[in-house]
Design a protein around this motif. Sequence first.
Motif, short mmCIF file in Angstrom:
data_model
loop_
_atom_site.label_atom_id
_atom_site.label_comp_id
_atom_site.label_asym_id
_atom_site.label_seq_id
_atom_site.Cartn_x
_atom_site.Cartn_y
_atom_site.Cartn_z
N ARG A 155 -6.50 1.14 -8.45
CA ARG A 155 -7.12 1.80 -7.30
C ARG A 155 -7.47 3.26 -7.63
N THR B 136 -10.51 3.27 -9.86
CA THR B 136 -11.73 2.95 -9.10
C THR B 136 -12.23 4.16 -8.32
N TRP B 137 -11.32 4.83 -7.62
CA TRP B 137 -11.73 6.00 -6.85
C TRP B 137 -12.19 7.14 -7.76
N ARG C 297 0.83 -1.20 0.00
CA ARG C 297 0.00 0.00 0.00
C ARG C 297 0.87 1.27 0.00
#
Length: 388
Positions: free
Chosen positions: A309, A312-313, A162
């Motif tokens: 990610r 997606t956001w 992450r």
Amino acid sequence: MTQSHAPPLPSPKERRRLREAKSLSQADVADKMGVTRETVRSWETGRTTPRGSKLEAYVELLTAQDPATTSADTEDRTGVEAEAEAEVTARQEPYTEAEAESSVEAEAEAETDSDEEPAPPPPALTPSQAFDALYAFCTPALVRQTYLLTGRRELARESVERAFQLAWHRWPEVAVDRDPAGWVRATAYEYALSPWHRLRPRHRHPEAPPADAADRALLDVFLKLPPMYRRTLLLYDGVGLDLPETAAETEASTPAAANRLLHAREAVAERLPELAAPDELHRRLTVLAATERLRAAKPRSVRYGSEHRARTWTRAAIAFTVLLIGATSLTLRTAPDHYEPPMAPGATIRGVPPRAASGPLSDEQLELHAFLKSQTVSGPERLVPEAR
């Protein structure tokens, strides 16, 4: 040809002590040696050692006008420092005669070709190549450090991935940072120590402890420390940062970081007296982290995960914006566009009697109602009047 013997190099712990005694930071030593701060940090932790002219200049910088490097002090060294120095000295392989001759020939060719045009600089790395290089350099050690912070293998790998996903998302900012590895390390530590992980179902089930009993005892004592004490002790005695850098990374003042470090060492020494010496604690932490076979994902997968990610956001933000615009449009469409005054309350008009309304029955009416209800019978007889 005769072999050139390198000057004696102090142990990794002694290198750090000599630098701090001269009030020099790792950045100062890096500027004087012409290397990066990560290289100096690797020298002080024992992961790498300087060679050739760098070795001579580094030893001269550390031992110049320092009484701690005399022969009397060398004889008083502890057994641990002597073994460490012997191991470091063994790693310093002198040049062979062929290598020395090749280096002399290379210098002669460089002097001969000094009048010619300089060689073109090496091609610059692409952002993905630079990210992959940083990932390959930092990930193995960073996963082990995060495991020491949390005691959970999956959480350690997830924290590192992450952190690198966020680094790739902000790569223009991270690429120009003075210490990209420190940026990623701080992000991984923050994610690993987040209290929100306690709400996850997976966090309720403990993972298997280390196989060795000594490692289990050390990890148990280490995990019982407060998170900030644990992080300070790991940065100073595990990673090898100096006190100002540790304070800066933990967002604390230098005295506060020093107090945390002392209290953490006292807590560990109280449970495990054999680890009272910082050198032994550093060695045991290194051994504990190295025994775990922790592997992270490939850098390409991390970059793809960061991009996925972000997409997606972005799509979620666009969908929420469209929903908000649609709700606002529907409200504007159905809302009244003119003022409608409320109905006025009723007023009494003179000469018009108010409408009678049924009110509560009196006692006589209630008695009559009860009597009629009790005397009522079924059939035609109920229609026959009775004389009273």
